[in-house]
Design a protein around this motif. Structure first.
Motif, PDB file in Angstrom:
ATOM      1  N   LEU A  29      73.158 -17.905-111.888  1.00  0.00           N
ATOM      2  CA  LEU A  29      72.891 -18.928-112.764  1.00  0.00           C
ATOM      3  C   LEU A  29      74.033 -19.925-113.063  1.00  0.00           C
ATOM      4  N   ARG A  39      73.048 -23.027-114.516  1.00  0.00           N
ATOM      5  CA  ARG A  39      71.950 -23.377-115.792  1.00  0.00           C
ATOM      6  C   ARG A  39      73.101 -22.663-117.088  1.00  0.00           C
ATOM      7  N   LEU A  95      64.940 -22.123-120.117  1.00  0.00           N
ATOM      8  CA  LEU A  95      65.112 -21.138-119.008  1.00  0.00           C
ATOM      9  C   LEU A  95      63.618 -20.250-118.894  1.00  0.00           C
ATOM     10  N   GLU A 145      64.899 -15.943-115.850  1.00  0.00           N
ATOM     11  CA  GLU A 145      66.349 -16.711-115.898  1.00  0.00           C
ATOM     12  C   GLU A 145      66.994 -16.092-117.179  1.00  0.00           C
ATOM     13  N   ARG A 172      68.044 -12.846-116.800  1.00  0.00           N
ATOM     14  CA  ARG A 172      69.337 -12.852-115.756  1.00  0.00           C
ATOM     15  C   ARG A 172      70.497 -12.902-116.867  1.00  0.00           C
ATOM     16  N   THR A 182      58.875 -11.352-110.315  1.00  0.00           N
ATOM     17  CA  THR A 182      59.865 -11.595-111.062  1.00  0.00           C
ATOM     18  C   THR A 182      60.611 -10.394-111.565  1.00  0.00           C
TER      19      THR A 182
END
Length: 237
Positions: free
Chosen positions: A147, A150, A158, A162, A165, A192
């Motif tokens: 990431l 991000r 997100l 994400e 994560r 995911t």
């Protein structure tokens, strides 16, 4: 009930001292009409580097057990030792300090602060502990979980994967001895969730962390070195 998979087991020696010990752990709640027993007489020893899956039906006491092992809740009877420390001889502030030093957490609902960016969420546990390198370490861990582009995004910007994560980065940024995860893929789709599982176990192996994992996912529990099944608050074989 136990299942062993060498691919996910850390190297353990016969003389390893338990990093987690629970004795006669019982949690009862007074409903006003009766005493409800949520957990009863749980005895548990976990060696450093083990990965333990806690499984069972909804209401069997899985999350309660995790909360007691972390000192987030107080047992009616029994006690827990984390890294040799009897956590219920400590007051709330001392238990919070111990958690900050020893534990990382992952949750089904991610538990990110919406007003903080990804970077700031990962920095938070380091800042709370007074670490001077919080920003640099958080940047390294966000890069580790893929990431790096991000870091300035807020949780609402997100995807679920994400966000989890970010939660993984936050859990590992303090280099904890133990990771407690409560249904970490429960809010993710299958694809995911599979990616998050791979990432979590990969980092867990790299860090040599002891993992306690609450899950309904049989594929996830099968990857742990041991499975503990709860039925109506009791551990069963």
């Amino acid at each position: 009930m136990a299942k062993h998979l060498s691919t996910e087991q850390s190297t353990l020696t016969n003389n390893s001292q338990p990093i987690i010990q629970a004795y006669d752990l019982t949690r009862e709640v007074d409903t006003g009409e009766t005493m409800l027993t949520i957990l009863q007489d749980i005895n548990l020893q976990v060696r450093a580097g083990e990965s333990i899956a806690v499984v069972g039906a909804s209401g069997s006491g899985k999350s309660t057990l995790l909360g007691l092992l972390a000192g987030l809740d107080v047992p009616t009877h029994g006690t827990v030792y984390l890294d040799g420390e009897d956590i219920f001889k400590l007051d709330e502030d001392e238990r919070a300090e111990l958690r900050g030093r020893l534990l990382g957490f992952m949750f089904q609902s991610f538990q990110l602060l919406p007003s903080l960016t990804a970077l700031e969420n990962v920095m938070l546990p380091l800042e709370l502990s007074g670490a001077s390198n919080a920003r640099e370490a958080a940047q390294v861990w966000l890069t580790r979980v893929g990431l790096e582009n991000r870091v300035k995004h807020y949780p609402k910007q997100l995807s679920g994967g994400e966000q989890q994560r970010v939660a993984i980065a936050r859990a590992f940024v303090t280099q904890p001895k133990m990771l407690f995860a409560d249904e970490p893929t429960g809010n993710l789709d299958a694809a995911t969730g599979a990616q998050i599982i791979e990432l979590m176990f990969e980092i867990n192996r790299e860090q040599g962390t002891t993992l306690i994992l609450v899950t309904h996912d049989e594929h996830l529990s099968a990857r742990c070195s041991r499975i503990i099944k709860l039925v109506a608050g009791r551990a069963v074989d």
